[in-house]
Enzyme design. Structure first.
Site, mmCIF file in Angstrom:
data_model
loop_
_atom_site.group_PDB
_atom_site.id
_atom_site.type_symbol
_atom_site.label_atom_id
_atom_site.label_comp_id
_atom_site.label_asym_id
_atom_site.label_seq_id
_atom_site.Cartn_x
_atom_site.Cartn_y
_atom_site.Cartn_z
ATOM 1 N N LYS A 135 7.222 -28.223 47.242
ATOM 2 C CA LYS A 135 8.661 -28.001 47.022
ATOM 3 C C LYS A 135 9.047 -28.110 45.550
ATOM 4 O O LYS A 135 9.774 -27.257 45.029
ATOM 5 C CB LYS A 135 9.474 -29.010 47.846
ATOM 6 C CG LYS A 135 9.413 -28.789 49.334
ATOM 7 C CD LYS A 135 10.318 -29.745 50.087
ATOM 8 C CE LYS A 135 9.833 -31.174 50.065
ATOM 9 N NZ LYS A 135 8.581 -31.381 50.815
ATOM 10 N N THR A 136 8.573 -29.149 44.883
ATOM 11 C CA THR A 136 8.981 -29.352 43.491
ATOM 12 C C THR A 136 8.401 -28.286 42.580
ATOM 13 O O THR A 136 9.094 -27.753 41.699
ATOM 14 C CB THR A 136 8.574 -30.753 43.009
ATOM 15 O OG1 THR A 136 9.231 -31.735 43.826
ATOM 16 C CG2 THR A 136 8.966 -30.979 41.559
ATOM 17 N N GLU B 177 15.791 -28.564 46.307
ATOM 18 C CA GLU B 177 14.733 -28.835 47.269
ATOM 19 C C GLU B 177 15.360 -29.272 48.593
ATOM 20 O O GLU B 177 16.482 -29.778 48.622
ATOM 21 C CB GLU B 177 13.810 -29.938 46.739
ATOM 22 C CG GLU B 177 13.040 -29.513 45.511
ATOM 23 C CD GLU B 177 12.094 -30.595 45.014
ATOM 24 O OE1 GLU B 177 11.537 -31.340 45.839
ATOM 25 O OE2 GLU B 177 11.916 -30.684 43.783
#
Length: 461
Positions: free
Chosen positions: A123-124, A167
């Protein structure tokens, strides 16, 4: 249910319990930009807190009911328990409260479009890629990142009301409180088993996330991930699939890697060759991340040339395969990976330029270590030496269900040399006596294991 309209709300004095968290601080910056009075508390000072203070936030170190004065609304993280003195005071005095995920969901309503990046892994990094593309574009976006990125000078960028990027974490179903117009699902894997009962529970939660995406929006999914494929309805009309196979709408062909492990590939959209894409981050997992980033920004109106240049300038967020430099001929890299799938992807992406690879792994939480012990034992193939530190507890307490020595046994049983070293100081001593010029030290884990690389650099200078 309590609602919050950032442009019309009567709640002008807002207090954050746990304001130093990566997501909480981003929300606080958005409010400060809108001229709200922001106060907060956290257990420790940090660069993130100092940035908030410089923008006008009043922040207390330590949690105390005396920190709450003339507050209209309390925002708190899921890590805050009911025994927290500020939480208890707010409840006792009927001060309106909202958890972080719900508050972010309310903030998202104020944007014309919002991109939510979901998935068990990546996600990051993916949000960082999209951020780099958006910064290179003409879209003045607001960005909330679960890490720090140089091109936005931290973890947050404040833009106008056109586009919000964030996110979307599945833990405790938090992303079900969001309001995205574009949703990305990178992958679905077993994790957070202190909350989820198993993979079916996780998949059901992602199904609910899919239902949040309006028919006028876009659902961007990994078309090669079997768990993702299981939850996509055949009747769903606004699905964009990405992956490595040619059945996907966006796919990569003619994939190549240089000696550092950086990938390049030919991009195809709907079976039409578009362009060659070059990345400055390692591994197949980042090729997949880039495909989702391309899809999300392309449907948001960004031109391919701008997307290409944004991806080429992306060299990773902090703590995601972060190059910490070379000291005495020894390369130091740090990575946030804390799940077996992530660790395997990270280690398999390392290039072929090192004599020996030394991996210092700090397990993250007892429940994750226990539930995935066998998988952790198998994910270090190719490493010459694994050093396992004590387990980083995070939100948990040590109940004796598992320990690092059990993990070391699992790794050794899979043919990889592993040893348990309890303290960072002892680990440093081991590395100083063992590693040599041309070797790689990679610190892996979501806790504070990165400090070992920093400490090693200091003693070698």
């Amino acid at each position: 249910m309590l609602n919050f309209d950032i442009d019309k709300s009567n709640y002008k004095n807002i207090h954050f319990i746990g304001i130093g968290g990566i997501s909480m601080s981003g929300l606080a910056h958005i409010l400060l930009n809108k001229n709200y009075t922001v106060t907060g508390s956290d257990m420790n000072n940090s660069n993130i807190i100092e940035k908030l203070r410089s923008d006008g936030a009043i922040i207390h170190i330590g949690h105390n009911s005396n920190n709450i004065n003339d507050v209209d609304l309390i925002v708190y993280t899921s890590a805050i328990g009911e025994d927290n003195p500020e939480y208890a005071f707010a409840k006792e005095n009927n001060i309106p409260m909202m958890d972080r995920a719900t508050f972010l969901g309310e903030i998202m309503k104020g944007y014309k479009n919002s991109i939510a990046v979901a998935g068990t892994h990546g996600k990051t990094s993916t949000t960082g890629m999209i951020s780099s593309i958006l910064v290179n574009s003409k879209i003045d976006s607001t960005i909330l990142l679960g890490g720090e990125l140089d091109c936005i000078d931290g973890n947050v960028k404040i833009g106008n009301n056109e586009l919000l990027l964030t996110e979307a974490c599945e833990y405790r179903g938090n992303f079900l409180k969001f309001n995205p117009t574009v949703g990305i699902i990178l992958n679905i894997d077993e994790d957070h088993l202190d909350y989820f009962t198993g993979i079916e529970h996780i998949k059901d939660t992602f199904k609910e996330f899919i239902d949040l995406i309006p028919n006028t929006g876009s659902l961007i999914v990994n078309g090669d991930d079997s768990n993702v494929k299981d939850i996509i309805s055949k009747d769903r009309k606004n699905v964009i699939r990405f992956g490595l196979s040619r059945e996907n709408d966006y796919y990569a062909d003619n994939i190549k890697y240089d000696k550092k492990g950086y990938g390049s590939f030919d991009l195809y959209i709907n079976n039409e060759f578009i362009s060659n894409i070059k990345l400055n981050v390692v591994g197949e997992h980042n090729i997949l991340n880039s495909l989702s980033s391309i899809a999300a920004t392309y449907v948001s109106g960004v031109e391919i040339d701008v997307i290409k240049s944004g991806l080429e300038t992306f060299v990773g967020t902090h703590r995601r395969f972060e190059d910490k430099g070379i000291v005495s001929g020894i390369q130091i890299i740090d990575d946030y990976a804390h799940h077996p799938t992530e660790i395997k992807a990270t280690l398999s992406s390392i290039g072929d330029i090192y004599k020996n690879i030394y991996c210092v792994f700090q397990p993250h939480t007892y429940t994750r270590t226990k539930s995935l012990l066998k998988e952790f034992g198998k994910c270090f193939i190719g490493v010459d030496q694994v050093i396992v530190t004590d387990i980083y507890a995070a939100r948990e307490k040590d109940t004796g269900i598992v320990n690092s020595k059990q993990l070391v046994d699992e790794i050794n049983n899979n043919g990889v040399k592993s040893v348990f070293i309890n303290t960072f100081e002892e680990t440093l001593d081991f590395l100083e006596k063992t590693v040599d010029k041309g070797d790689l030290i990679i610190t892996v884990g979501a806790g504070d294991v990165y400090k070992i690389g920093d400490m090693f650099k200091e003693i070698k200078r």
